[in-house]
Design a protein around this motif. Structure first.
Motif, PDB file in Angstrom:
ATOM      1  N   ARG A 238       3.360  -2.328  -6.127  1.00 16.34           N
ATOM      2  CA  ARG A 238       2.811  -1.245  -5.314  1.00 16.34           C
ATOM      3  C   ARG A 238       1.472  -0.775  -5.866  1.00 16.34           C
ATOM      4  NH1 ARG A 238       8.106   2.460  -3.682  1.00 16.34           N
ATOM      5  NH2 ARG A 238       9.650   0.795  -3.843  1.00 16.34           N
ATOM      6  N   PHE A 239       0.556  -0.474  -4.944  1.00 18.45           N
ATOM      7  CA  PHE A 239      -0.766   0.025  -5.300  1.00 18.45           C
ATOM      8  C   PHE A 239      -1.011   1.355  -4.608  1.00 18.45           C
ATOM      9  CE2 PHE A 239      -1.060  -4.469  -6.143  1.00 18.45           C
ATOM     10  CZ  PHE A 239      -1.858  -4.542  -7.275  1.00 18.45           C
ATOM     11  N   ASP A 240      -1.701   2.234  -5.293  1.00 16.58           N
ATOM     12  CA  ASP A 240      -2.047   3.537  -4.721  1.00 16.58           C
ATOM     13  C   ASP A 240      -3.295   3.376  -3.859  1.00 16.58           C
ATOM     14  OD1 ASP A 240      -2.120   6.205  -4.106  1.00 16.58           O
ATOM     15  OD2 ASP A 240      -2.983   6.830  -6.026  1.00 16.58           O
TER      16      ASP A 240
ATOM     17  N   ASN B  72       6.902   0.087   3.484  1.00 16.78           N
ATOM     18  CA  ASN B  72       6.985   1.551   3.541  1.00 16.78           C
ATOM     19  C   ASN B  72       7.723   2.036   4.790  1.00 16.78           C
ATOM     20  OD1 ASN B  72       5.402   1.881   1.158  1.00 16.78           O
ATOM     21  ND2 ASN B  72       3.570   1.474   2.375  1.00 16.78           N
TER      22      ASN B  72
ATOM     23  N   SER C 227       0.849  -1.186   0.000  1.00 14.80           N
ATOM     24  CA  SER C 227       0.000   0.000   0.000  1.00 14.80           C
ATOM     25  C   SER C 227       0.889   1.241   0.000  1.00 14.80           C
ATOM     26  CB  SER C 227      -0.900   0.006   1.237  1.00 14.80           C
ATOM     27  OG  SER C 227      -0.128   0.285   2.403  1.00 14.80           O
ATOM     28  N   THR C 228       0.261   2.402   0.137  1.00 17.00           N
ATOM     29  CA  THR C 228       1.037   3.646   0.248  1.00 17.00           C
ATOM     30  C   THR C 228       1.066   4.188   1.673  1.00 17.00           C
ATOM     31  OG1 THR C 228      -0.930   4.931  -0.350  1.00 17.00           O
ATOM     32  CG2 THR C 228       0.571   4.342  -2.135  1.00 17.00           C
ATOM     33  N   THR C 229       0.485   3.470   2.631  1.00 15.28           N
ATOM     34  CA  THR C 229       0.454   3.953   4.012  1.00 15.28           C
ATOM     35  C   THR C 229       1.856   3.893   4.613  1.00 15.28           C
ATOM     36  OG1 THR C 229      -1.823   3.180   4.269  1.00 15.28           O
ATOM     37  CG2 THR C 229      -0.585   3.632   6.286  1.00 15.28           C
TER      38      THR C 229
END
Length: 270
Positions: A247-249, A231, A223-225
């Motif tokens: 990776r996914f937004d 991350n 995720s982008t968290t």
């Protein structure tokens, strides 16, 4: 349904078995494997790990969790095509896949969703979120006070078992205040406390597994968290952790409910 105490069936299928390791509990904001399962276009069965009965996890090590899950997979007798892991469950997923590969001769795929190896930062962050959840009853300044107390305990901590016990002490103090205000009876107080204690034990036990053994061949779904998964690492360190990262937004909480993620995972299983 899988007739075991350690797995439950999320999806039926005739083309082997996929195992998914997570610590699901009622009320958490993150989507889980039950949200992913119906979106997977694959004929594999999908089993999700079931936590030990409340209280029985006391003193469990990483091997204790793995032995429990592995025994029931052996009994099932189905070929394991893949092992999934979510957050700290990713640590167990890699280790369980290694055990299964040694027995069935063919290594299952390992697919990890925001994989994390527990340390003092991640253990504190789970405590932080639990206290945040008490904010429906506690005042904002009380939530902040409890979280700051946990942060002070966590700074520089190296013994995760001791850290867990100390954080649970802070949780117990403030949970008592919240329970009193909410008017919870003794049964519900005990259930909530047992759930938090069991999850923290599961988290800390995972730290006993070296991910350098189970993750190098894995695919990570990220995720982008910023406070979850790969991350948490410097950008330069990410490629060495797993074989491939996709990776996914998406926010961490939405990763397992995404149709786009489900399609990607189904493609990886083909």
């Amino acid at each position: 349904m899988a007739a075991t105490n350690s797995w439950r069936t999320l999806k039926e299928g005739a083309d082997g078995l996929v195992l998914a390791i997570d610590y699901p509990f009622t009320g958490r904001p993150e989507a889980g494997f039950p949200e992913l399962a119906p979106q997977l276009d694959t004929d594999c069965a999908l089993w999700e790990s079931v936590p030990p009965g409340m209280g029985s996890e006391t003193g469990m090590t990483a091997d204790g969790y793995l032995d429990r899950w592995h025994a029931d997979v052996r009994t099932g007798g189905l070929p394991v095509r893949a092992v999934f892991g979510f957050c700290a469950g990713s640590v167990y997923a890699g280790a369980l896949a290694d055990r299964i590969a040694a027995e069935q001769g063919e290594a299952p795929r390992v697919i990890l969703f925001d994989p994390e190896s527990p340390n003092a930062v991640t253990v504190y962050w789970q405590f932080h979120k639990v206290i945040e959840g008490l904010g429906v009853v506690l005042r904002p300044e009380e939530v902040a006070e409890a979280q700051q107390a946990g942060q002070r305990i966590s700074d520089g901590a190296t013994d995760l078992g001791r850290l867990r016990d100390q954080l649970l002490g802070v949780f117990g103090e403030w949970a008592g205040v919240a329970f009193d205000r909410a008017g919870l009876d003794e049964v519900r107080r005990a259930e909530f406390t047992a759930t938090v204690t069991a999850f923290m034990t599961y988290l800390v036990a995972a730290a006993g597994i070296d991910t350098r053994d189970g993750w190098p061949g894995a695919t990570a779904i990220s995720s982008t968290t910023p406070t979850n998964g790969l991350n948490l690492l410097p950008e330069a360190e990410r490629p060495a952790k797993v074989a491939r990262e996709i990776r996914f937004d998406l926010a961490h909480a939405d990763l397992l409910r995404s149709a786009e993620v489900a399609k990607t995972v189904a493609d990886l299983l083909r």
